[in-house]
Design a protein around this motif. Structure first.
Motif, short mmCIF file in Angstrom:
data_model
loop_
_atom_site.label_atom_id
_atom_site.label_comp_id
_atom_site.label_asym_id
_atom_site.label_seq_id
_atom_site.Cartn_x
_atom_site.Cartn_y
_atom_site.Cartn_z
N ARG A 1 -5.09 -1.01 6.13
CA ARG A 1 -5.03 0.17 5.26
C ARG A 1 -5.91 1.29 5.80
NH1 ARG A 1 -8.19 -0.93 1.46
NH2 ARG A 1 -9.52 0.84 1.69
N GLU A 2 -7.14 0.95 6.21
CA GLU A 2 -8.07 1.95 6.73
C GLU A 2 -7.52 2.61 8.00
OE1 GLU A 2 -12.16 1.43 9.11
OE2 GLU A 2 -12.29 0.78 7.01
N GLN A 3 -7.00 1.82 8.91
CA GLN A 3 -6.48 2.38 10.16
C GLN A 3 -5.22 3.21 9.92
OE1 GLN A 3 -6.44 -0.17 13.63
NE2 GLN A 3 -8.39 -1.11 13.05
N LEU A 4 -4.37 2.78 8.99
CA LEU A 4 -3.19 3.59 8.66
C LEU A 4 -3.59 4.91 8.01
CD1 LEU A 4 -0.74 0.83 7.41
CD2 LEU A 4 -0.36 2.35 9.37
N GLU A 5 -4.59 4.87 7.13
CA GLU A 5 -5.07 6.12 6.52
C GLU A 5 -5.57 7.07 7.60
OE1 GLU A 5 -7.90 4.86 3.55
OE2 GLU A 5 -6.32 4.38 2.10
N ILE B 1 0.85 -1.19 0.00
CA ILE B 1 0.00 0.00 0.00
C ILE B 1 0.89 1.24 0.00
CG2 ILE B 1 -1.90 -1.18 1.17
CD1 ILE B 1 -1.09 0.35 3.75
N ASP B 2 0.33 2.34 -0.46
CA ASP B 2 1.05 3.61 -0.44
C ASP B 2 0.87 4.26 0.92
OD1 ASP B 2 2.01 3.55 -3.07
OD2 ASP B 2 0.08 4.27 -3.83
N SER B 3 1.86 5.08 1.31
CA SER B 3 1.78 5.86 2.53
C SER B 3 2.62 7.12 2.35
CB SER B 3 2.31 5.05 3.73
OG SER B 3 3.73 5.15 3.82
N ARG C 1 -6.41 8.99 14.12
CA ARG C 1 -6.24 7.76 14.91
C ARG C 1 -4.90 7.84 15.63
NH1 ARG C 1 -7.83 2.53 15.44
NH2 ARG C 1 -9.54 2.79 13.97
N THR C 2 -4.91 7.48 16.92
CA THR C 2 -3.67 7.52 17.70
C THR C 2 -3.21 6.13 18.16
OG1 THR C 2 -4.89 7.93 19.75
CG2 THR C 2 -4.09 9.86 18.51
N ASP C 3 -4.05 5.12 17.98
CA ASP C 3 -3.63 3.76 18.26
C ASP C 3 -4.36 2.82 17.31
OD1 ASP C 3 -6.15 3.94 19.36
OD2 ASP C 3 -5.61 3.08 21.29
N PHE C 4 -3.93 1.58 17.31
CA PHE C 4 -4.43 0.61 16.33
C PHE C 4 -5.13 -0.54 17.01
CE2 PHE C 4 -0.97 2.91 14.40
CZ PHE C 4 -1.45 3.19 13.12
N ASP C 5 -6.12 -1.09 16.33
CA ASP C 5 -6.88 -2.22 16.83
C ASP C 5 -6.92 -3.27 15.71
OD1 ASP C 5 -8.59 -3.92 18.20
OD2 ASP C 5 -10.38 -2.82 17.58
N VAL D 1 6.36 -5.21 12.78
CA VAL D 1 5.17 -4.44 12.40
C VAL D 1 5.40 -2.97 12.79
CG1 VAL D 1 2.66 -4.24 12.60
CG2 VAL D 1 3.72 -6.49 12.73
N GLY D 2 6.27 -2.31 12.01
CA GLY D 2 6.56 -0.91 12.27
C GLY D 2 5.30 -0.04 12.22
N ILE D 3 5.38 1.12 12.80
CA ILE D 3 4.32 2.13 12.91
C ILE D 3 3.21 1.63 13.83
CG2 ILE D 3 2.63 3.62 11.75
CD1 ILE D 3 4.45 3.48 9.24
N ILE D 4 2.60 0.50 13.53
CA ILE D 4 1.50 -0.03 14.34
C ILE D 4 2.00 -0.46 15.71
CG2 ILE D 4 -0.15 -1.96 14.48
CD1 ILE D 4 -0.43 -1.56 11.37
#
Length: 177
Positions: free
Chosen positions: A65-69, A14-16, A76-80, A134-137
Motif C-alpha cells: 500500500r505504501e509503495q503504491l501510494e 485497497i483504494d487506488s 516512486r518509479t519501481d517497487f521493492d 501482479v499488475g502495476i508492480i
C-alpha cells in the motif's frame, strides 16, 4: 493460482486512482494484485482469508500500500516488494523481463520476446503478459503492439492508457528537473 494446504494465503482490498485493488499474499509475499473486472482474475475463494488489519507495520500489505501510494503520487518509479509469482517457467521468465522495462517507457511484445531469447515467441509473450498476477508492480501495462498501438490489457485498455500517460508525465517531470 494453486497453493499447497500449508501455505497461508490472505487478501485485502485497497483504494487506488484506478479503482479498488485486491492484494493477495502467500506466506508474507505478494502473489496477486487484481483490478475490478480484470481478465484472468482468479476466483475470489482462492484469495484466502480477508485480512482485516492490512496496515500492520512491516506486513507485505502495508508495504505494498505504501509503495503504491508513492507510485501514484509520482514519488516512486519501481517497487521493492517480496513477490511469489505462481506460473509456468516461461510465464515467470516473461514477468521477470517485465520488471526490467523502465518507468515511463514501453516495449513491443516482439522486443520483449527477443530480450528473453525467444524472438519468435511474441504471441506467447503476449499470453504470458496477460496472465501477470501482479499488475502495476510487474508492469505489464508497458508492453505495446509492434506499431506502438495499445493492445490488450487485463485491467482494460482505458486503465492501460491512463497508466502509460501517468508514467510518461512523471518521466517528463524527472527529465525537466
Amino acid at each position: 493460482m494453486t497453493h499447497r494446504s500449508h501455505t497461508l494465503v490472505s487478501h485485502t482490498v485497497i483504494d487506488s486512482p484506478y479503482g479498488p485493488l485486491t492484494l493477495v499474499a502467500a506466506d508474507g509475499r505478494l502473489c496477486g494484485l487484481y483490478m475490478e473486472g480484470q481478465r484472468h482474475r482468479p476466483p475470489q475463494e482462492t484469495f484466502g482469508a480477508y485480512d482485516p488489519q492490512p496496515h500492520a507495520q512491516g506486513s507485505v500489505f502495508a508495504r505494498t500500500r505504501e509503495q503504491l501510494e508513492e507510485y501514484f503520487a509520482g514519488a516512486r518509479t519501481d517497487f521493492d516488494l517480496p513477490l511469489a509469482l505462481a506460473g509456468t517457467g516461461f510465464q515467470r521468465t516473461v514477468w521477470q523481463a517485465l520488471q526490467g522495462i523502465p518507468y515511463g517507457e514501453t516495449v513491443s511484445y516482439g522486443l520483449l520476446a527477443a530480450r528473453i531469447g525467444r524472438p519468435t515467441a511474441s504471441r506467447a509473450v503476449g499470453l504470458a503478459n496477460g496472465r501477470n498476477p501482479v499488475g502495476i508492480i510487474v508492469p505489464c501495462h508497458r508492453v505495446v503492439g509492434a506499431s506502438g498501438a495499445l493492445t490488450g490489457y487485463g485491467g482494460g485498455l482505458p486503465r492501460k492508457q491512463r497508466l502509460l500517460a501517468f508514467e510518461r508525465a512523471g518521466s517528463a517531470r524527472e527529465e525537466a528537473s
